[in-house]
Scaffold this active site. Structure first.
Site, mmCIF file in Angstrom:
data_model
loop_
_atom_site.group_PDB
_atom_site.id
_atom_site.type_symbol
_atom_site.label_atom_id
_atom_site.label_comp_id
_atom_site.label_asym_id
_atom_site.label_seq_id
_atom_site.Cartn_x
_atom_site.Cartn_y
_atom_site.Cartn_z
ATOM 1 N N LEU A 1 0.821 -1.213 0.000
ATOM 2 C CA LEU A 1 0.000 0.000 0.000
ATOM 3 C C LEU A 1 0.857 1.265 0.000
ATOM 4 C CD1 LEU A 1 -2.852 -0.943 2.507
ATOM 5 C CD2 LEU A 1 -2.654 -1.450 0.062
ATOM 6 N N HIS A 2 0.376 2.268 -0.737
ATOM 7 C CA HIS A 2 1.003 3.589 -0.765
ATOM 8 C C HIS A 2 -0.105 4.619 -0.589
ATOM 9 C CE1 HIS A 2 -0.582 3.653 -4.808
ATOM 10 N NE2 HIS A 2 0.143 2.581 -5.126
ATOM 11 N N GLY B 1 -1.729 6.323 -2.581
ATOM 12 C CA GLY B 1 -2.876 6.175 -3.494
ATOM 13 C C GLY B 1 -3.926 5.264 -2.877
ATOM 14 N N HIS B 2 -3.472 4.135 -2.288
ATOM 15 C CA HIS B 2 -4.411 3.221 -1.625
ATOM 16 C C HIS B 2 -5.035 3.896 -0.401
ATOM 17 C CE1 HIS B 2 -1.543 0.211 -3.506
ATOM 18 N NE2 HIS B 2 -2.693 -0.188 -3.974
ATOM 19 N N LYS C 1 -5.852 5.565 -11.984
ATOM 20 C CA LYS C 1 -4.604 5.240 -12.679
ATOM 21 C C LYS C 1 -4.783 3.988 -13.531
ATOM 22 C CE LYS C 1 -0.935 3.231 -10.803
ATOM 23 N NZ LYS C 1 -0.691 2.080 -11.703
ATOM 24 N N GLN D 1 -8.921 -0.945 -16.096
ATOM 25 C CA GLN D 1 -9.450 -1.808 -15.031
ATOM 26 C C GLN D 1 -10.749 -1.228 -14.472
ATOM 27 O OE1 GLN D 1 -7.095 -3.814 -11.814
ATOM 28 N NE2 GLN D 1 -7.735 -2.064 -10.600
ATOM 29 N N VAL E 1 -3.281 9.581 -7.485
ATOM 30 C CA VAL E 1 -2.432 10.359 -6.575
ATOM 31 C C VAL E 1 -1.029 10.381 -7.175
ATOM 32 C CG1 VAL E 1 -1.501 10.521 -4.231
ATOM 33 C CG2 VAL E 1 -3.828 9.674 -4.605
ATOM 34 N N SER F 1 2.520 4.105 -7.492
ATOM 35 C CA SER F 1 2.287 2.723 -7.890
ATOM 36 C C SER F 1 3.155 1.831 -7.018
ATOM 37 C CB SER F 1 2.699 2.543 -9.361
ATOM 38 O OG SER F 1 2.893 1.178 -9.652
ATOM 39 N N ARG G 1 4.662 -0.588 -7.989
ATOM 40 C CA ARG G 1 5.832 -0.984 -8.793
ATOM 41 C C ARG G 1 6.901 0.108 -8.835
ATOM 42 N NH1 ARG G 1 1.520 -3.997 -11.712
ATOM 43 N NH2 ARG G 1 2.123 -6.188 -11.598
HETATM 44 O O1 PAF Z 1 -5.688 -2.744 -8.804
HETATM 45 C C1 PAF Z 1 -5.331 -3.732 -8.133
HETATM 46 O O2 PAF Z 1 -4.595 -3.623 -7.153
HETATM 47 C C2 PAF Z 1 -5.808 -5.117 -8.533
HETATM 48 O O3 PAF Z 1 -5.880 -5.245 -9.913
HETATM 49 C C3 PAF Z 1 -7.148 -5.502 -7.873
HETATM 50 C C4 PAF Z 1 -8.281 -4.612 -8.316
HETATM 51 C C5 PAF Z 1 -7.003 -5.434 -6.352
HETATM 52 C C6 PAF Z 1 -7.508 -6.944 -8.244
HETATM 53 O O4 PAF Z 1 -6.532 -7.834 -7.850
#
Ligand code: PAF
Length: 289
Positions: free
Chosen positions: A30-31, A33-34, A146, A150, A173, A182, A184
């Site tokens: 988590l960062h 953004g989360h 971002k 999805q 963010v 991200s 990554r």
């Molecule tokens: O965006 C993400 O972190 C993933 O794709 C998700 C939505 C948690 C599904 O694994």
């Protein structure tokens, strides 16, 4: 904050949770953004569930599933500080029981852009998110803009599978130099981290062109490619100007458009995007059910 590891316990906790229940699905690492997603869910719900699950089915062969950062203790701290009530952190076989074969295929919208470069990725995302929706049965679910494709795919399956969940898109963010946060980004060396800021800069260059009246997608894409090409540590995978809903490529920005890109910087594959409206000033996307 309570940590739950089994589907059965999650269902029991859900049954007595105060509604509305907001779900923030994550793969951990988590960062901010989360944390922003969790804070938004906190502001709009009586109960906030954050899921931590590195979903194997959305990683292709040769991608970073094995090395994806797993930072559980820190994730629990970030979740709690941002306002989570229940963390759902299942083991793989809780989500993928032995012998399970069911896959959710979002159809053509999952085969363009990221789907073209990461075959099967969105089947994995759609499948795990459907399972999380079925287990947690949230009233609302929160996703970052971002991951623009999805977000659209989740809206699509929410409608097609009649989940009836409010899907909330939350603006990206960014770090002070514009790089989208991200998980990554932690693969980057200092030098690569500095170079990666060119991605957002290239989107801004295209936005400036668009503000000056350029509507040809080709010209906007060339501007992005040339800006990124000036940064030797960054190698562009694709740039796209697409209809914001269908994600089909468009020649002219004459409607709400999604400008998106993917690039490799060292070991990291990074994505970013911006929306361009048909009208006068850029805007993000909103929320829908
Ligand atoms: O965006 C993400 O972190 C993933 O794709 C998700 C939505 C948690 C599904 O694994």
């Amino acid at each position: 904050m309570r940590v739950i590891e089994s589907v059965a316990e999650m269902r029991t906790a859900r049954a007595s949770a105060r509604a509305p229940v907001g779900l923030v699905p994550t793969m951990g690492a988590l960062h901010d953004g989360h944390a922003t997603l969790v804070r938004r869910a906190r502001a709009e719900n009586s109960t906030v569930v954050t899921s931590l699950f590195v979903n194997p089915t959305q990683f292709g062969p040769g991608e970073d599933f094995a090395n994806y950062p797993r930072t559980r203790d820190r994730d629990l701290r970030v979740s709690e500080e941002a306002g989570t009530d229940l963390v759902f952190a299942p083991a793989i076989d809780e989500i993928y029981p032995t012998g399970g074969t069911t896959v959710v295929d979002p159809g053509p919208i999952g085969e363009v852009l990221e789907g073209k470069h990461r075959p099967g990725h969105f089947k994995g995302v759609a499948t795990v998110v459907s399972k999380l929706f079925a287990i947690v049965r949230p009233d609302g679910a929160y996703f970052g803009e971002k991951d623009a494709q999805q977000l659209r795919i989740i809206r699509h399956i929410n409608r097609d599978l009649r989940f009836g969940i409010e899907i909330v898109g939350v603006p990206t963010v960014r770090a002070p130099d514009g790089l989208a946060l991200s998980s990554r980004n932690r693969y980057l060396t200092l030098e690569q981290r500095r170079a990666a800021a060119v991605l957002y800069r290239s989107l801004r260059v295209a936005e400036q062109l668009w503000r000056r009246g350029e509507r040809r997608s080709g010209a906007l894409k060339v501007a992005i490619q040339e800006t990124v090409a000036a940064e030797p540590l960054v190698s562009m995978e694709y740039v796209s100007v697409a209809d914001s809903d269908s994600l089909n490529e468009i020649e002219v920005v004459d409607r709400l458009a999604l400008v998106s890109l993917a690039a490799h910087v060292g070991k990291a594959r990074l994505i970013d995007n911006m929306s361009l409206p048909a009208g006068l000033s850029p805007a993000g996307t909103g929320r829908d059910v």
